[in-house]
Design an enzyme around this catalytic site. Structure first.
Site, PDB file in Angstrom:
ATOM      1  N   HIS A   1       0.822  -1.224   0.000  1.00 48.94           N
ATOM      2  CA  HIS A   1       0.000   0.000   0.000  1.00 48.94           C
ATOM      3  C   HIS A   1       0.854   1.271   0.000  1.00 48.94           C
ATOM      4  O   HIS A   1       2.057   1.243   0.259  1.00 48.94           O
ATOM      5  CB  HIS A   1      -0.915   0.002   1.227  1.00 48.94           C
ATOM      6  N   GLY A   2       0.203   2.409  -0.240  1.00 50.34           N
ATOM      7  CA  GLY A   2       0.876   3.705  -0.217  1.00 50.34           C
ATOM      8  C   GLY A   2       1.196   4.172   1.199  1.00 50.34           C
ATOM      9  O   GLY A   2       0.799   3.549   2.190  1.00 50.34           O
ATOM     10  N   GLN A   3       1.879   5.280   1.258  1.00 49.00           N
ATOM     11  CA  GLN A   3       2.338   5.825   2.541  1.00 49.00           C
ATOM     12  C   GLN A   3       1.181   6.239   3.453  1.00 49.00           C
ATOM     13  O   GLN A   3       0.160   6.749   2.996  1.00 49.00           O
ATOM     14  CB  GLN A   3       3.222   7.055   2.284  1.00 49.00           C
ATOM     15  N   THR A   4       1.365   6.034   4.758  1.00 51.47           N
ATOM     16  CA  THR A   4       0.404   6.494   5.770  1.00 51.47           C
ATOM     17  C   THR A   4       1.129   7.420   6.746  1.00 51.47           C
ATOM     18  O   THR A   4       2.365   7.469   6.787  1.00 51.47           O
ATOM     19  CB  THR A   4      -0.189   5.333   6.588  1.00 51.47           C
ATOM     20  N   LYS A   5       0.361   8.116   7.572  1.00 50.89           N
ATOM     21  CA  LYS A   5       0.951   9.004   8.585  1.00 50.89           C
ATOM     22  C   LYS A   5       1.824   8.213   9.544  1.00 50.89           C
ATOM     23  O   LYS A   5       2.893   8.670   9.961  1.00 50.89           O
ATOM     24  CB  LYS A   5      -0.155   9.729   9.348  1.00 50.89           C
TER      25      LYS A   5
ATOM     26  N   ASN B   1       3.466   5.504   8.885  1.00 46.87           N
ATOM     27  CA  ASN B   1       4.726   5.165   8.219  1.00 46.87           C
ATOM     28  C   ASN B   1       5.746   6.272   8.468  1.00 46.87           C
ATOM     29  O   ASN B   1       6.909   6.009   8.807  1.00 46.87           O
ATOM     30  CB  ASN B   1       4.544   5.012   6.711  1.00 46.87           C
TER      31      ASN B   1
ATOM     32  N   GLU C   1      -2.281  -6.862   7.530  1.00 47.61           N
ATOM     33  CA  GLU C   1      -0.957  -6.832   8.145  1.00 47.61           C
ATOM     34  C   GLU C   1      -0.911  -7.652   9.433  1.00 47.61           C
ATOM     35  O   GLU C   1      -1.938  -7.912  10.064  1.00 47.61           O
ATOM     36  CB  GLU C   1      -0.557  -5.380   8.433  1.00 47.61           C
TER      37      GLU C   1
END
Length: 203
Positions: A9-13, A15, A82
């Site tokens: 998946h794309g970036q999260t806060k 991360n 996850e």
């Protein structure tokens, strides 16, 4: 021939903040959506027959953005989510080291032996991940399958497919929206591409 495109998946806060996300439902950041959009644009040139995703928002949203470009619906599968990090979820790496030093030392040095308080063991994550992959392949033989999941889960799946021990977890890198390609030939699976993020070169 069956071909898998396994994508993180794309970036999260979290991360950015180096927090353990695990089974917590954290949304993509603006950058994460930009990453997913660039990946979706790239995937337009690949033949994809079906899309599967973890049920967690960060993976599902990434998958949906690709699905819109390919005019495909996203099938969600809980087993692709996850690893559950139990008491560590929401904590920064710094806090985990401070409060769970002994467990963290094992996790970083012998991840296959780690027993995180309230969390899943790595082998359990691998078993459910591989089970999901095998069921998806069985339903979609000789198709091009795109799967969106999460860093640790993908690593365990790749290690399982390659018949490598889980102790090698940290020898594989998985960046946000990276692409891994696996082809299933007559003699078995072949890893064609690993942690490919060519679509992110300009951001």
């Amino acid at each position: 021939m069956t071909r898998l495109y396994i994508i993180r998946h794309g970036q999260t806060k979290w991360n950015i903040e180096s927090r353990a996300q695990g089974s917590k439902n954290i949304e993509l950041t603006k950058k994460g959506r930009d990453q997913a959009n660039l990946l979706a644009e790239r995937m337009k040139k690949y033949k994809i027959d079906c899309i599967y995703s973890s049920d967690l928002d960060r993976a599902h949203e990434t998958a949906v953005m690709i699905g819109k470009k390919k005019n495909l619906q996203v099938n969600t599968i809980n087993e692709l989510r996850e690893m559950c990090f139990g008491e560590w979820e929401g904590l920064t790496n710094e806090k985990i080291i401070e409060d769970y030093k002994e467990h963290y030392t094992v996790w970083r040095n012998k991840p296959h032996e780690a027993d995180i308080p309230g969390g899943e063991k790595l082998l359990a994550v691998q078993k459910r991940g591989l089970k999901a992959i095998h069921e998806i392949i069985k339903k979609n033989k000789n198709k091009n399958i795109l799967i969106v999941s999460h860093g640790i889960t993908i690593k365990t799946i790749l290690l399982g497919i390659m018949d490598m021990d889980l102790s090698n977890l940290y020898k594989i890198r998985q960046d946000n929206t990276c692409m891994n390609i696996i082809e299933y030939k007559d003699y078995g699976p072949v890893l064609v591409s690993l942690n490919d993020t060519a679509h992110l070169e300009n951001i």
